[in-house]
Design a protein around this motif. Structure first.
Motif, PDB file in Angstrom:
ATOM      1  N   ALA A 165      -0.834 -10.867   2.331  1.00  0.00           N
ATOM      2  CA  ALA A 165      -1.200 -11.739   3.456  1.00  0.00           C
ATOM      3  C   ALA A 165      -2.618 -12.294   3.299  1.00  0.00           C
ATOM      4  N   GLY A 166      -3.525 -11.490   2.777  1.00  0.00           N
ATOM      5  CA  GLY A 166      -4.888 -11.971   2.548  1.00  0.00           C
ATOM      6  C   GLY A 166      -4.915 -13.079   1.510  1.00  0.00           C
ATOM      7  N   HIS A 167      -4.091 -12.954   0.482  1.00  0.00           N
ATOM      8  CA  HIS A 167      -4.005 -14.006  -0.534  1.00  0.00           C
ATOM      9  C   HIS A 167      -3.422 -15.283   0.069  1.00  0.00           C
ATOM     10  N   LEU A 168      -2.408 -15.133   0.897  1.00  0.00           N
ATOM     11  CA  LEU A 168      -1.827 -16.307   1.549  1.00  0.00           C
ATOM     12  C   LEU A 168      -2.863 -17.007   2.421  1.00  0.00           C
ATOM     13  N   TYR A 169      -3.665 -16.223   3.127  1.00  0.00           N
ATOM     14  CA  TYR A 169      -4.694 -16.796   3.990  1.00  0.00           C
ATOM     15  C   TYR A 169      -5.741 -17.556   3.175  1.00  0.00           C
ATOM     16  N   LEU A 170      -6.039 -17.063   1.975  1.00  0.00           N
ATOM     17  CA  LEU A 170      -7.033 -17.716   1.117  1.00  0.00           C
ATOM     18  C   LEU A 170      -6.458 -18.900   0.346  1.00  0.00           C
ATOM     19  N   GLY A 171      -5.171 -19.152   0.483  1.00  0.00           N
ATOM     20  CA  GLY A 171      -4.546 -20.277  -0.199  1.00  0.00           C
ATOM     21  C   GLY A 171      -3.960 -19.937  -1.556  1.00  0.00           C
ATOM     22  N   LEU A 172      -3.887 -18.665  -1.880  1.00  0.00           N
ATOM     23  CA  LEU A 172      -3.303 -18.223  -3.140  1.00  0.00           C
ATOM     24  C   LEU A 172      -1.836 -17.843  -2.882  1.00  0.00           C
ATOM     25  N   GLN A 173      -1.002 -18.857  -2.641  1.00  0.00           N
ATOM     26  CA  GLN A 173       0.365 -18.625  -2.207  1.00  0.00           C
ATOM     27  C   GLN A 173       1.209 -17.871  -3.242  1.00  0.00           C
ATOM     28  N   LYS A 174       1.159 -18.287  -4.502  1.00  0.00           N
ATOM     29  CA  LYS A 174       1.989 -17.628  -5.518  1.00  0.00           C
ATOM     30  C   LYS A 174       1.642 -16.148  -5.638  1.00  0.00           C
ATOM     31  N   LYS A 175       0.372 -15.876  -5.748  1.00  0.00           N
ATOM     32  CA  LYS A 175      -0.063 -14.493  -5.902  1.00  0.00           C
ATOM     33  C   LYS A 175       0.262 -13.674  -4.656  1.00  0.00           C
ATOM     34  N   GLY A 176       0.039 -14.267  -3.500  1.00  0.00           N
ATOM     35  CA  GLY A 176       0.337 -13.579  -2.252  1.00  0.00           C
ATOM     36  C   GLY A 176       1.813 -13.246  -2.118  1.00  0.00           C
ATOM     37  N   LEU A 177       2.669 -14.199  -2.451  1.00  0.00           N
ATOM     38  CA  LEU A 177       4.106 -13.945  -2.368  1.00  0.00           C
ATOM     39  C   LEU A 177       4.553 -12.926  -3.410  1.00  0.00           C
ATOM     40  N   GLN A 178       3.974 -12.978  -4.608  1.00  0.00           N
ATOM     41  CA  GLN A 178       4.330 -12.000  -5.635  1.00  0.00           C
ATOM     42  C   GLN A 178       3.966 -10.582  -5.189  1.00  0.00           C
ATOM     43  N   ILE A 179       2.792 -10.431  -4.631  1.00  0.00           N
ATOM     44  CA  ILE A 179       2.358  -9.106  -4.173  1.00  0.00           C
ATOM     45  C   ILE A 179       3.211  -8.654  -2.995  1.00  0.00           C
ATOM     46  N   MET A 180       3.486  -9.551  -2.066  1.00  0.00           N
ATOM     47  CA  MET A 180       4.278  -9.206  -0.890  1.00  0.00           C
ATOM     48  C   MET A 180       5.700  -8.796  -1.281  1.00  0.00           C
ATOM     49  N   VAL A 181       6.321  -9.563  -2.176  1.00  0.00           N
ATOM     50  CA  VAL A 181       7.679  -9.237  -2.627  1.00  0.00           C
ATOM     51  C   VAL A 181       7.678  -7.902  -3.377  1.00  0.00           C
ATOM     52  N   ALA A 182       6.670  -7.680  -4.213  1.00  0.00           N
ATOM     53  CA  ALA A 182       6.593  -6.411  -4.945  1.00  0.00           C
ATOM     54  C   ALA A 182       6.444  -5.233  -3.986  1.00  0.00           C
ATOM     55  N   PHE A 183       5.577  -5.372  -2.998  1.00  0.00           N
ATOM     56  CA  PHE A 183       5.309  -4.279  -2.062  1.00  0.00           C
ATOM     57  C   PHE A 183       6.535  -3.962  -1.211  1.00  0.00           C
ATOM     58  N   PHE A 184       7.045  -4.971  -0.512  1.00  0.00           N
ATOM     59  CA  PHE A 184       8.177  -4.718   0.379  1.00  0.00           C
ATOM     60  C   PHE A 184       9.475  -4.490  -0.393  1.00  0.00           C
ATOM     61  N   GLY A 185       9.586  -5.100  -1.568  1.00  0.00           N
ATOM     62  CA  GLY A 185      10.750  -4.841  -2.407  1.00  0.00           C
ATOM     63  C   GLY A 185      10.773  -3.403  -2.901  1.00  0.00           C
ATOM     64  N   LEU A 186       9.605  -2.882  -3.238  1.00  0.00           N
ATOM     65  CA  LEU A 186       9.516  -1.495  -3.684  1.00  0.00           C
ATOM     66  C   LEU A 186       9.847  -0.530  -2.549  1.00  0.00           C
ATOM     67  N   ILE A 187       9.417  -0.846  -1.347  1.00  0.00           N
ATOM     68  CA  ILE A 187       9.771  -0.019  -0.196  1.00  0.00           C
ATOM     69  C   ILE A 187      11.285  -0.024   0.013  1.00  0.00           C
ATOM     70  N   ALA A 188      11.884  -1.212  -0.048  1.00  0.00           N
ATOM     71  CA  ALA A 188      13.337  -1.315   0.142  1.00  0.00           C
ATOM     72  C   ALA A 188      14.090  -0.591  -0.968  1.00  0.00           C
ATOM     73  N   LEU A 189      13.625  -0.746  -2.200  1.00  0.00           N
ATOM     74  CA  LEU A 189      14.276  -0.095  -3.331  1.00  0.00           C
ATOM     75  C   LEU A 189      14.177   1.424  -3.227  1.00  0.00           C
ATOM     76  N   THR A 190      13.018   1.915  -2.844  1.00  0.00           N
ATOM     77  CA  THR A 190      12.830   3.354  -2.682  1.00  0.00           C
ATOM     78  C   THR A 190      13.792   3.906  -1.638  1.00  0.00           C
ATOM     79  N   ASP A 191      13.957   3.188  -0.551  1.00  0.00           N
ATOM     80  CA  ASP A 191      14.877   3.625   0.491  1.00  0.00           C
ATOM     81  C   ASP A 191      16.331   3.470   0.052  1.00  0.00           C
ATOM     82  N   TRP A 192      16.616   2.388  -0.655  1.00  0.00           N
ATOM     83  CA  TRP A 192      18.003   2.082  -1.003  1.00  0.00           C
ATOM     84  C   TRP A 192      18.584   3.077  -1.984  1.00  0.00           C
ATOM     85  N   ILE A 193      17.822   3.461  -3.001  1.00  0.00           N
ATOM     86  CA  ILE A 193      18.368   4.406  -3.975  1.00  0.00           C
ATOM     87  C   ILE A 193      17.930   5.837  -3.695  1.00  0.00           C
ATOM     88  N   SER A 194      17.218   6.044  -2.606  1.00  0.00           N
ATOM     89  CA  SER A 194      16.787   7.386  -2.181  1.00  0.00           C
ATOM     90  C   SER A 194      16.112   8.151  -3.312  1.00  0.00           C
TER      91      SER A 194
END
Length: 146
Positions: A17-46
């Motif tokens: 979100a901080g990257h998105l606020y600074l105008g670094l959209q690609k980097k911000g989305l990559q970090i956000m997808v990695a973070f929340f994707g990892l949370i979802a993956l951790t929960d999904w495969i237990s």
């Protein structure tokens, strides 16, 4: 300007979100997808061991926003991960290990107690994602041999 720095640091508490606020959209989305994707993956495969990478992504995001605020010339809008042969090889091994661990932890061990109920869907889901990890890791290793 100081208000913008403070807001960026505040938004950096949510990875990307901080990257998105600074105008670094690609980097911000990559970090956000990695973070929340990892949370979802951790929960999904237990498989909680994968969750150990969540704080790493979170702290990287916070410190990278701080670096982008105080040294804007050094920041780029991509993560710039270099995958040379050695790194891809190790990443392939990691995918295979995660897949095998997930199959053993969530399919083979519970099947020894044979429960036929809602857990079967969990076994199938875990088996699929585990096989995907094994396939990705194997493909990475085989592609780099050529």
């Amino acid at each position: 300007m100081e208000n913008k720095k403070s807001l960026a640091l505040f938004f950096s508490l949510i990875p990307g979100a901080g990257h998105l606020y600074l105008g670094l959209q690609k980097k911000g989305l990559q970090i956000m997808v990695a973070f929340f994707g990892l949370i979802a993956l951790t929960d999904w495969i237990s498989l909680p061991i994968i969750g150990m990478f969540i704080p790493i992504i979170w702290f990287y995001s916070i410190f990278d926003v701080r670096k982008a605020i105080y040294n804007p010339q050094s920041c780029e809008d991509n993560l710039n991960l270099s995958f040379d042969f050695i790194h891809v090889k190790y990443l392939g091994y990691i995918f295979i290990i995660i897949g095998v661990m997930a199959i053993f932890r969530n399919v083979i061990f519970p099947l020894t107690h044979i429960h036929i109920d809602w857990q079967i869907t969990r076994y199938i889901r875990t088996s699929i994602i585990s096989l995907i990890f094994i396939a990705i890791g194997s493909k990475m290793l085989l592609d780099n041999r050529k």
